[in-house]
Design a protein around this motif. Structure first.
Motif, mmCIF file in Angstrom:
data_model
loop_
_atom_site.group_PDB
_atom_site.id
_atom_site.type_symbol
_atom_site.label_atom_id
_atom_site.label_comp_id
_atom_site.label_asym_id
_atom_site.label_seq_id
_atom_site.Cartn_x
_atom_site.Cartn_y
_atom_site.Cartn_z
ATOM 1 N N ARG A 18 0.763 -1.125 0.128
ATOM 2 C CA ARG A 18 -0.038 -0.018 -0.092
ATOM 3 C C ARG A 18 0.969 1.329 -0.026
ATOM 4 O O ARG A 18 0.409 2.236 0.109
ATOM 5 C CB ARG A 18 -0.825 -0.024 1.173
ATOM 6 N N ALA A 19 2.215 1.202 -0.134
ATOM 7 C CA ALA A 19 3.315 2.417 -0.162
ATOM 8 C C ALA A 19 2.606 3.308 -1.254
ATOM 9 O O ALA A 19 2.953 4.537 -1.144
ATOM 10 C CB ALA A 19 4.205 1.816 -0.315
ATOM 11 N N HIS A 20 2.247 2.892 -2.444
ATOM 12 C CA HIS A 20 1.958 4.004 -3.357
ATOM 13 C C HIS A 20 0.472 4.403 -3.295
ATOM 14 O O HIS A 20 0.004 4.999 -4.389
ATOM 15 C CB HIS A 20 2.094 3.353 -4.631
ATOM 16 N N ASP A 21 -0.348 4.246 -2.360
ATOM 17 C CA ASP A 21 -1.881 4.286 -2.467
ATOM 18 C C ASP A 21 -1.887 5.911 -1.825
ATOM 19 O O ASP A 21 -3.345 6.256 -1.768
ATOM 20 C CB ASP A 21 -2.634 3.411 -1.510
ATOM 21 N N ALA A 22 -1.159 6.518 -1.068
ATOM 22 C CA ALA A 22 -1.320 7.787 -0.606
ATOM 23 C C ALA A 22 -1.551 8.843 -1.556
ATOM 24 O O ALA A 22 -0.944 8.820 -2.764
ATOM 25 C CB ALA A 22 -0.001 8.198 0.099
ATOM 26 N N LEU A 23 -2.245 9.859 -1.328
ATOM 27 C CA LEU A 23 -2.571 11.053 -2.420
ATOM 28 C C LEU A 23 -1.357 11.744 -2.246
ATOM 29 O O LEU A 23 -0.648 12.039 -1.391
ATOM 30 C CB LEU A 23 -3.570 11.900 -1.611
ATOM 31 N N GLN A 24 -1.147 12.316 -3.402
ATOM 32 C CA GLN A 24 -0.010 13.223 -3.673
ATOM 33 C C GLN A 24 -0.641 14.688 -4.109
ATOM 34 O O GLN A 24 -1.326 14.754 -4.669
ATOM 35 C CB GLN A 24 0.747 12.806 -4.931
ATOM 36 N N ALA A 25 0.197 15.931 -3.627
ATOM 37 C CA ALA A 25 -0.303 17.017 -3.873
ATOM 38 C C ALA A 25 0.065 17.311 -5.550
ATOM 39 O O ALA A 25 0.730 16.587 -6.244
ATOM 40 C CB ALA A 25 0.822 18.121 -3.288
ATOM 41 N N ARG A 26 -1.156 18.074 -6.033
ATOM 42 C CA ARG A 26 -1.045 18.273 -7.655
ATOM 43 C C ARG A 26 0.161 19.163 -8.012
ATOM 44 O O ARG A 26 0.495 20.251 -7.236
ATOM 45 C CB ARG A 26 -2.181 18.910 -7.909
ATOM 46 N N ASN A 27 0.688 19.028 -9.153
ATOM 47 C CA ASN A 27 1.765 19.754 -9.576
ATOM 48 C C ASN A 27 1.369 21.143 -10.116
ATOM 49 O O ASN A 27 0.493 21.019 -10.885
ATOM 50 C CB ASN A 27 2.678 19.002 -10.816
ATOM 51 N N MET A 28 1.629 22.108 -9.718
ATOM 52 C CA MET A 28 1.297 23.547 -10.039
ATOM 53 C C MET A 28 2.445 24.443 -10.714
ATOM 54 O O MET A 28 3.304 24.328 -10.149
ATOM 55 C CB MET A 28 0.589 24.378 -9.068
ATOM 56 N N VAL A 29 2.115 25.123 -11.577
ATOM 57 C CA VAL A 29 3.119 26.041 -12.258
ATOM 58 C C VAL A 29 2.584 27.238 -12.219
ATOM 59 O O VAL A 29 1.237 27.686 -12.209
ATOM 60 C CB VAL A 29 3.538 25.288 -13.468
ATOM 61 N N ALA A 30 3.394 28.388 -12.207
ATOM 62 C CA ALA A 30 2.966 29.754 -12.239
ATOM 63 C C ALA A 30 2.310 30.276 -13.704
ATOM 64 O O ALA A 30 3.212 29.889 -14.553
ATOM 65 C CB ALA A 30 3.898 30.584 -11.779
ATOM 66 N N CYS A 31 1.525 31.006 -13.645
ATOM 67 C CA CYS A 31 1.019 31.642 -15.120
ATOM 68 C C CYS A 31 1.967 32.560 -15.554
ATOM 69 O O CYS A 31 2.345 33.333 -14.742
ATOM 70 C CB CYS A 31 -0.451 32.020 -14.959
ATOM 71 N N SER A 32 2.201 32.255 -16.868
ATOM 72 C CA SER A 32 3.232 33.209 -17.322
ATOM 73 C C SER A 32 2.722 34.806 -17.488
ATOM 74 O O SER A 32 3.447 35.733 -17.814
ATOM 75 C CB SER A 32 3.791 32.722 -18.785
ATOM 76 N N ASN A 33 1.387 34.923 -17.747
ATOM 77 C CA ASN A 33 0.921 36.303 -17.806
ATOM 78 C C ASN A 33 0.632 37.083 -16.388
ATOM 79 O O ASN A 33 0.879 37.942 -16.235
ATOM 80 C CB ASN A 33 -0.314 36.189 -18.532
ATOM 81 N N CYS A 34 -0.054 36.112 -15.688
ATOM 82 C CA CYS A 34 -0.567 36.846 -14.268
ATOM 83 C C CYS A 34 0.233 36.400 -13.070
ATOM 84 O O CYS A 34 0.195 36.922 -12.025
ATOM 85 C CB CYS A 34 -2.028 36.728 -14.386
ATOM 86 N N GLY A 35 0.854 35.220 -13.136
ATOM 87 C CA GLY A 35 1.634 34.744 -12.171
ATOM 88 C C GLY A 35 0.758 34.013 -11.185
ATOM 89 O O GLY A 35 1.357 33.277 -10.118
ATOM 90 N N GLU A 36 -0.446 33.584 -11.386
ATOM 91 C CA GLU A 36 -1.215 32.936 -10.493
ATOM 92 C C GLU A 36 -1.116 31.393 -10.725
ATOM 93 O O GLU A 36 -0.550 31.011 -11.793
ATOM 94 C CB GLU A 36 -2.794 32.915 -11.070
ATOM 95 N N MET A 37 -0.927 30.433 -9.773
ATOM 96 C CA MET A 37 -0.651 29.177 -9.745
ATOM 97 C C MET A 37 -1.849 28.339 -10.505
ATOM 98 O O MET A 37 -3.090 28.773 -10.475
ATOM 99 C CB MET A 37 -0.629 28.573 -8.338
ATOM 100 N N ARG A 38 -1.506 27.454 -11.502
ATOM 101 C CA ARG A 38 -2.604 26.740 -12.316
ATOM 102 C C ARG A 38 -1.776 25.612 -12.594
ATOM 103 O O ARG A 38 -0.883 25.176 -12.314
ATOM 104 C CB ARG A 38 -2.795 27.622 -13.750
ATOM 105 N N LEU A 39 -2.687 24.499 -13.046
ATOM 106 C CA LEU A 39 -2.522 23.076 -13.447
ATOM 107 C C LEU A 39 -1.613 23.316 -14.674
ATOM 108 O O LEU A 39 -2.086 24.206 -15.714
ATOM 109 C CB LEU A 39 -3.467 22.401 -13.552
ATOM 110 N N PRO A 40 -0.727 22.549 -15.067
ATOM 111 C CA PRO A 40 0.153 22.741 -16.450
ATOM 112 C C PRO A 40 -0.653 22.085 -17.443
ATOM 113 O O PRO A 40 -1.617 21.192 -17.327
ATOM 114 C CB PRO A 40 1.320 21.613 -15.914
ATOM 115 N N HIS A 41 -0.397 22.649 -18.628
ATOM 116 C CA HIS A 41 -1.410 22.228 -19.915
ATOM 117 C C HIS A 41 -2.769 22.560 -19.886
ATOM 118 O O HIS A 41 -3.582 21.997 -20.529
ATOM 119 C CB HIS A 41 -1.047 20.851 -20.270
#
Length: 61
Positions: A18-41
């Motif tokens: 069960r070592a891989h069953d834990a929830l992981q934080a989502r990968n967020m990137v900064a928007c190139s226009n406004c700097g707000e954090m968003r999901l990639p793609h």
């Protein structure tokens, strides 16, 4: 009779499986226009830009 396990599964073996069953934080990137954090793609929900151009118009309140 249905088949049963021959031996008890140890706590260590069970927990390693069960070592891989834990929830992981989502990968967020900064928007190139406004700097707000968003999901990639994805289009930025704050400003509506994607890859340096405005894709959707966002109403400013």
């Amino acid at each position: 009779m249905t088949p049963l396990p021959k031996r008890k599964v140890s706590k260590g073996r069970r927990d390693r499986r069960r070592a891989h069953d834990a929830l992981q934080a989502r990968n967020m990137v900064a928007c190139s226009n406004c700097g707000e954090m968003r999901l990639p793609h994805r289009v930025c929900q704050n400003c509506g830009h994607y890859k340096g151009r405005e894709v959707i118009s966002v109403d400013r309140e």
